[in-house]
Write an enzyme that holds these catalytic residues in place. Sequence first.
Site, PDB file in Angstrom:
ATOM      1  N   GLU A 436      -4.402  -0.656  -1.877  1.00 16.90           N
ATOM      2  CA  GLU A 436      -4.583   0.487  -2.767  1.00 16.90           C
ATOM      3  C   GLU A 436      -4.984   0.076  -4.184  1.00 16.90           C
ATOM      4  O   GLU A 436      -4.315   0.393  -5.163  1.00 16.90           O
ATOM      5  CB  GLU A 436      -3.305   1.329  -2.769  1.00 16.90           C
ATOM      6  CG  GLU A 436      -3.069   1.960  -1.406  1.00 16.90           C
ATOM      7  CD  GLU A 436      -1.757   2.725  -1.285  1.00 16.90           C
ATOM      8  OE1 GLU A 436      -1.780   3.833  -0.735  1.00 16.90           O
ATOM      9  OE2 GLU A 436      -0.720   2.219  -1.741  1.00 16.90           O
ATOM     10  N   GLU A 502      -1.399   1.855   7.749  1.00 18.10           N
ATOM     11  CA  GLU A 502      -0.118   2.548   7.613  1.00 18.10           C
ATOM     12  C   GLU A 502      -0.212   3.852   8.393  1.00 18.10           C
ATOM     13  O   GLU A 502      -1.204   4.571   8.292  1.00 18.10           O
ATOM     14  CB  GLU A 502       0.219   2.842   6.148  1.00 18.10           C
ATOM     15  CG  GLU A 502       0.476   1.607   5.307  1.00 18.10           C
ATOM     16  CD  GLU A 502       0.774   1.938   3.841  1.00 18.10           C
ATOM     17  OE1 GLU A 502       1.140   3.107   3.562  1.00 18.10           O
ATOM     18  OE2 GLU A 502       0.624   1.049   2.987  1.00 18.10           O
TER      19      GLU A 502
END
Length: 968
Positions: A436, A502
Amino acid sequence: MFNLSYLSDPEVFQINRVPAHADFVSEACKSISLDGTWHFLSFFRPEEADTTFLDPAKLDTMGTIEVPGHLQLQGHGLLQYTNTMYSWDGKENIVPPQIPTHQNLTGCYARTIQISRSQLEKEIRIRFEGSESNVILYVNGIFVGYSEDSFTPSEFCITNQLKEGDNLISVMVTRFCSGSWLEDQDFWRLSGIFRSVHLLILEKTHIEDVFLKPILNQDFSLGALLAKVQVAEATADQTVSLFVGDKLLAECKAGDSLSCTLENPLLWSAENPFLYHATIVLKDEKTILDKTTIPFGFRDIHIEGTTILLNGKRLLIHGVNRHEFHCKKGRAISKEDIYADLVEMKRNNINAVRTSHYPNQSCFYDFCDVLGLYVVDETNLETHGTWMVFGRVVPDEHTIPNCKEEWKEAVLDRASSMAMRDKNHPSIIFWSCGNESYGGSVLDSESDYFRSLNDNRLIHYEGIFHDRRYPRTSDVESRMYAKIPEIQEYSKHATKPFILCEYSHSMGNSTGNLEEYVALEQSHPVYHGGFIWDFVDQAFQLDDKNPDNLSGGFGFDMPTDGYFCTNGLLTGDRKTTAKMKEVKYAYSPFPMAGEGNKLTITNRNLFIDASSFLIAWTLLKEGVAVSSGSFKTDLGAGETKTFTLFDPLPDTTETYSVTGEIRLDVATKWAEKGFVIAKHSFLANTVGEVSLPQEIEPFIKGSCNIGYRCEKGVFLYSLFLGQWEAMLTNQGNLLSRPVKLETWRAPTNNDKGNGNTLLWAPYKLASLYQRCTKYHLAENVLSTVIATPSFEAECRYTCHGNTTTLTVLAPSFPTSLPCFGISFAIDKRYHNVKWFGNTVIDTYQDRLCGNLLGIAQEDASSFYTNHNDPQECGNLTDLRYLELTDDQGHGMRIRGEKPFEGSVLPYSCHELENATKKSELPTNDCFYVRILDGQTGVGGDDSWGAPVHDKYLYKGPEGPWRISFEIL
């Protein structure tokens, strides 16, 4: 002295640090642990730190601290948890690379070491395995070096600063530096020297580094091993020899590369993690100067089209994300902690782990090599808070690293520090550029660096989903929390393999519909599985007197993201949950299905057959075993077979079910022989609805109550309240609270995140506020109309023998609702719970854990799940009956006309909802019982908006719902 201005300079991330190298043990290196008690002082800001820790005469004026360990867990500074926002958000108005000036907790460490005259003739280094956020090193008061990157080693040569006798090692660690902008992970913000420290005594000539590259030919019939060996102070008369096992396979001059070949090599995989051992020997004409042995494995991973192939087979990832975390020690975890975690993964059919979001301790990779786990090794890089706010992508001129050259070398240093340390581990199949951190040319350069290693690994980076400018940054399309329709849509125009780095966000009571994601692997070949978020709750156990009080992020430093750190399949103190049981079932390498007397087994392994496993089965009649058996099979990888277990059953109205088990028939490194790796249960015959008592007997009509007397007691109904308020026996009233309609559950984290609490608000009121508006007694049937703020329902009571039967006629509901049924309370002496149904506690219609049908018995205290944020828990599914008895066997049995759900908890749903942590829950003298026609699933795609899948929404009973209660 160290120049403190370097702390906010992104281009100064190391000074005098030894170049990164593989982590191995050699004969020419003696390692001395410096773990233990150090002298210590802390300051609010580095500018306030004095020179006490640099002066050996002042050490006695300092306090002490344990290394490894975090400052915040040893009385210095406050614990703080945030997800995407930086620790200083709202406290200081700063932008990268500025660092907080108001408060930057600074730890000053010191300890003396003894150095002999003979040791001074060698090379001496000090190695910090992990220190957050940096290391500023002094030896005998002289500045030696500086290093950032909290999660890779900082190693310094200190020979020139040492003297014979006592020497002072001094270390300053600041909580924040410019590197902190690159470490915005979703975790507890901790600081200090949290991994081990070693003093290394090396011979002047030694093996400095080894890079092993095992390469396979196309059909895997030949393996080539390339070995690049770096020697410190090499001379022309030195040679390097390469042994595999005890065979000398190559030799060369020091400084040259070695290579050898092995015919028909055994391949490494998670299913069969076979390791070879390469021994490197450095010698001159007369003497062995150094020697080291490094395990390695032959395995191949590459992409063909949109398919990832591991050793020629399509890779399926049944993975989990894992933070390094311990409920008492934070990230200062031990080797034993790490090994136990990885064993737990193997025992629950997890085959892959992502090191979210930083490199782990070196031993982690050793254990993965040996146990067999595929690893995504992730660079310590996350800049989430510079480009995302409240889930919205809002990049601006302060987004880093993006294309900013001033951050490039720091990012590349983090990548190379990880890769150089970990490069020899076959378990690592992906290098990950970080987490991220948006996109840009800097990350693309990092990806190019990993490719330049040419070490047969793939490159992973999820962030290209948010920024498509540099698609080459990742070899795969990696997403977080993509919904199943989104994966299906991508597969129509796929250009890369797809993985979920994820998914199945396991916050609180969650991890629903996991099986549907796993099933997608078979129908959509571009999808290769993913990594559940995450392995263990990041919850601290700070109160030794109340060990069940596990803390989320509330009650500490601010700002905070509260309980968002508790997303684990295990609780913070490593207790298993129904979520993990669901994972074990969904990830099973041997999925099973059954019908009648036949069991169908699929071997989902890629490389091994079933010959090392035992298949066992049990036939149960009304939940009681009546016959069993076991057999062996050589069911090959990828094959499916159907086995006949017993003769066909006769026609009967009794319920027969079968439970099948796959057991290890040989011991492994992670489980003993006989360990059950897969279970499945199915009905062996078709049985209709259970016939509840049809004969009815008259009530006793009083002025205020209506009753029914039976052999074992009295059922009593209050006409004033319109409630069934008593089951009277010689032991007293079985009911501690009257029976009422129940339409509420304590909201789960997912309920709160997806807005169900707002949609379902009317049913909260319905659960709290009820009134009987009408009652009618005719033909031995008591009818009451129960009005709530949201709906009306008619309840009909009939009695027969020692049983009363309740029939509820409910309206059609305009929306889904949390649940529908009844609730009451029973005295705590009726703590023995026995049931015939799904034997796994804490199951829901989208998390059935294989629905293992049978008879089970537990103490009522077993049903409460200690979520950090109290919520709905403890549900039982597929119930045929439920018994609540005291130690003498007195109590009640509840039966349904059709299978029902239920729970027995020490708290009501409203008490659970009102508490923000376990310590706020009341101490009750009763257990709260819920008997339900059904309830909505828990969901699990994510915890901030994903709805429960439509087919798992509960929308009310279909027709009359009938349940009976028998006094025992």
